[in-house]
Design a protein around this motif. Sequence first.
Motif, short mmCIF file in Angstrom:
data_model
loop_
_atom_site.label_atom_id
_atom_site.label_comp_id
_atom_site.label_asym_id
_atom_site.label_seq_id
_atom_site.Cartn_x
_atom_site.Cartn_y
_atom_site.Cartn_z
N ASP A 59 -42.70 -27.89 -13.67
CA ASP A 59 -42.21 -28.09 -15.03
C ASP A 59 -43.36 -28.33 -16.01
N GLU A 60 -44.44 -28.95 -15.53
CA GLU A 60 -45.64 -29.10 -16.37
C GLU A 60 -46.22 -27.72 -16.68
N TRP A 61 -46.13 -26.81 -15.71
CA TRP A 61 -46.59 -25.43 -15.89
C TRP A 61 -45.84 -24.77 -17.05
N THR A 62 -44.50 -24.90 -17.05
CA THR A 62 -43.70 -24.27 -18.10
C THR A 62 -44.02 -24.88 -19.48
N THR A 63 -44.22 -26.18 -19.52
CA THR A 63 -44.58 -26.84 -20.78
C THR A 63 -45.93 -26.34 -21.27
N ALA A 64 -46.89 -26.20 -20.35
CA ALA A 64 -48.22 -25.71 -20.72
C ALA A 64 -48.16 -24.27 -21.21
N LEU A 65 -47.25 -23.45 -20.67
CA LEU A 65 -47.09 -22.07 -21.16
C LEU A 65 -46.65 -22.07 -22.62
N VAL A 66 -45.64 -22.86 -22.94
CA VAL A 66 -45.11 -22.91 -24.30
C VAL A 66 -46.17 -23.44 -25.26
N ARG A 67 -46.90 -24.46 -24.85
CA ARG A 67 -47.93 -25.07 -25.71
C ARG A 67 -49.23 -24.28 -25.73
N ARG A 97 -57.04 -17.10 -19.42
CA ARG A 97 -57.15 -16.27 -20.63
C ARG A 97 -55.78 -15.74 -21.07
N SER A 98 -54.93 -15.41 -20.10
CA SER A 98 -53.62 -14.81 -20.44
C SER A 98 -52.70 -15.81 -21.15
N VAL A 99 -52.95 -17.09 -20.98
CA VAL A 99 -52.11 -18.12 -21.62
C VAL A 99 -52.16 -17.99 -23.14
N GLY A 101 -52.86 -15.06 -24.66
CA GLY A 101 -52.80 -13.62 -24.92
C GLY A 101 -51.78 -13.25 -25.98
N SER A 102 -51.42 -11.96 -26.03
CA SER A 102 -50.53 -11.45 -27.08
C SER A 102 -49.09 -11.94 -26.94
N ASP A 103 -48.64 -12.20 -25.72
CA ASP A 103 -47.28 -12.73 -25.54
C ASP A 103 -47.23 -14.20 -25.94
N ARG A 104 -46.25 -14.54 -26.76
CA ARG A 104 -46.07 -15.93 -27.19
C ARG A 104 -44.78 -16.46 -26.56
N VAL A 105 -44.91 -17.35 -25.57
CA VAL A 105 -43.75 -17.93 -24.90
C VAL A 105 -43.18 -19.03 -25.77
N GLU A 106 -41.91 -18.90 -26.13
CA GLU A 106 -41.24 -19.89 -26.98
C GLU A 106 -40.35 -20.81 -26.16
N SER A 107 -39.89 -20.33 -25.02
CA SER A 107 -39.02 -21.12 -24.16
C SER A 107 -39.33 -20.76 -22.71
N ALA A 108 -39.46 -21.79 -21.87
CA ALA A 108 -39.74 -21.57 -20.45
C ALA A 108 -39.01 -22.63 -19.64
N ARG A 109 -38.33 -22.20 -18.60
CA ARG A 109 -37.66 -23.17 -17.72
C ARG A 109 -37.59 -22.61 -16.30
N ASN A 110 -37.56 -23.54 -15.36
CA ASN A 110 -37.44 -23.18 -13.94
C ASN A 110 -35.99 -23.33 -13.51
N GLU A 111 -35.58 -22.45 -12.60
CA GLU A 111 -34.20 -22.49 -12.08
C GLU A 111 -34.25 -22.41 -10.55
N GLY A 112 -33.38 -23.16 -9.92
CA GLY A 112 -33.17 -23.06 -8.47
C GLY A 112 -34.40 -23.30 -7.62
N MET A 113 -35.24 -24.22 -8.03
CA MET A 113 -36.48 -24.46 -7.27
C MET A 113 -36.19 -25.16 -5.94
N ARG A 114 -36.99 -24.79 -4.94
CA ARG A 114 -36.95 -25.44 -3.62
C ARG A 114 -38.37 -25.72 -3.18
N ALA A 115 -38.59 -26.91 -2.63
CA ALA A 115 -39.90 -27.28 -2.10
C ALA A 115 -39.90 -27.10 -0.59
N HIS A 116 -40.95 -26.49 -0.10
CA HIS A 116 -41.15 -26.29 1.34
C HIS A 116 -42.41 -27.08 1.68
N ASP A 117 -42.25 -28.19 2.41
CA ASP A 117 -43.31 -29.16 2.63
C ASP A 117 -44.07 -28.88 3.92
#
Length: 168
Positions: A59-67, A97-99, A101-117
Motif C-alpha cells: 500500500d505504501e507502493w501505491t501511495t508513492a505512485l500517486v505522489r 525514472r518511470s515514476v 514519466g509521462s503517465d500520471r497515476v491519480e488513483s492506485a489501490r491493491n485488491e485481493g492481496m495474499r502473502a506467502h511467507d
Amino acid sequence: MRPASNAFLLLSLCSLPLYGQMSRPAPTTPTPIPNIPRSVPQANSTDRTLTLPPIKLEDEWTTALVRRDTRMFDRMLAAGFVYTEDASVMNRNDVIRSVTGSDRVESARNEGMRAHDFGDVQVITGVLHLKGRGSQGRFDRRYQFTDTWQRRNGRWQIIAAQDYLIPR
C-alpha cells in the motif's frame, strides 16, 4: 571416592574463586570509563515504514505512485531489483525514472492481496488497479502482480516484481 572425600573436593573447588579475590589488593580508585560520543543514526519515518510487513508496504507502493515519490522507491527497491511487465524487463533505476514519466497515476489501490511467507522472504500476489492520465489520454488499468520482498538488516525491500496487464 567416598562421600566425605567428594564434599571436601567440592568445598575446595568452590572456595578457590573466593581465595583469589581475598589475595588481591582492593583497587584504590575506580578506573574511569571514557566518555566517547557515539553517533546514533536517527531513523526517519520512511525507514520505520520499511519495518512494516510487506503486505502493508504494498500500500505504501501505491501511495508513492500517486505522489510520484522517487525517494520512497529509492528506499524500497533493493540493489539489483528486477521488474518484468508483460514483455519488458527493467532494472531498479528504470523503475525509479518511470515514476515521474509521462503517465500520471491519480488513483492506485491493491485488491485481493495474499502473502506467502518464507521467513526472510515474502511473496505478495494481488491485483494493482491504476487510474490516471498518460500521453494517449485517460487510462484505467488492472495488473496481476507477484512481488518478492526480502528482509535485509531488519527492514523489508522488494527484490523482484512481475506485473501482467489484465486484458479488458
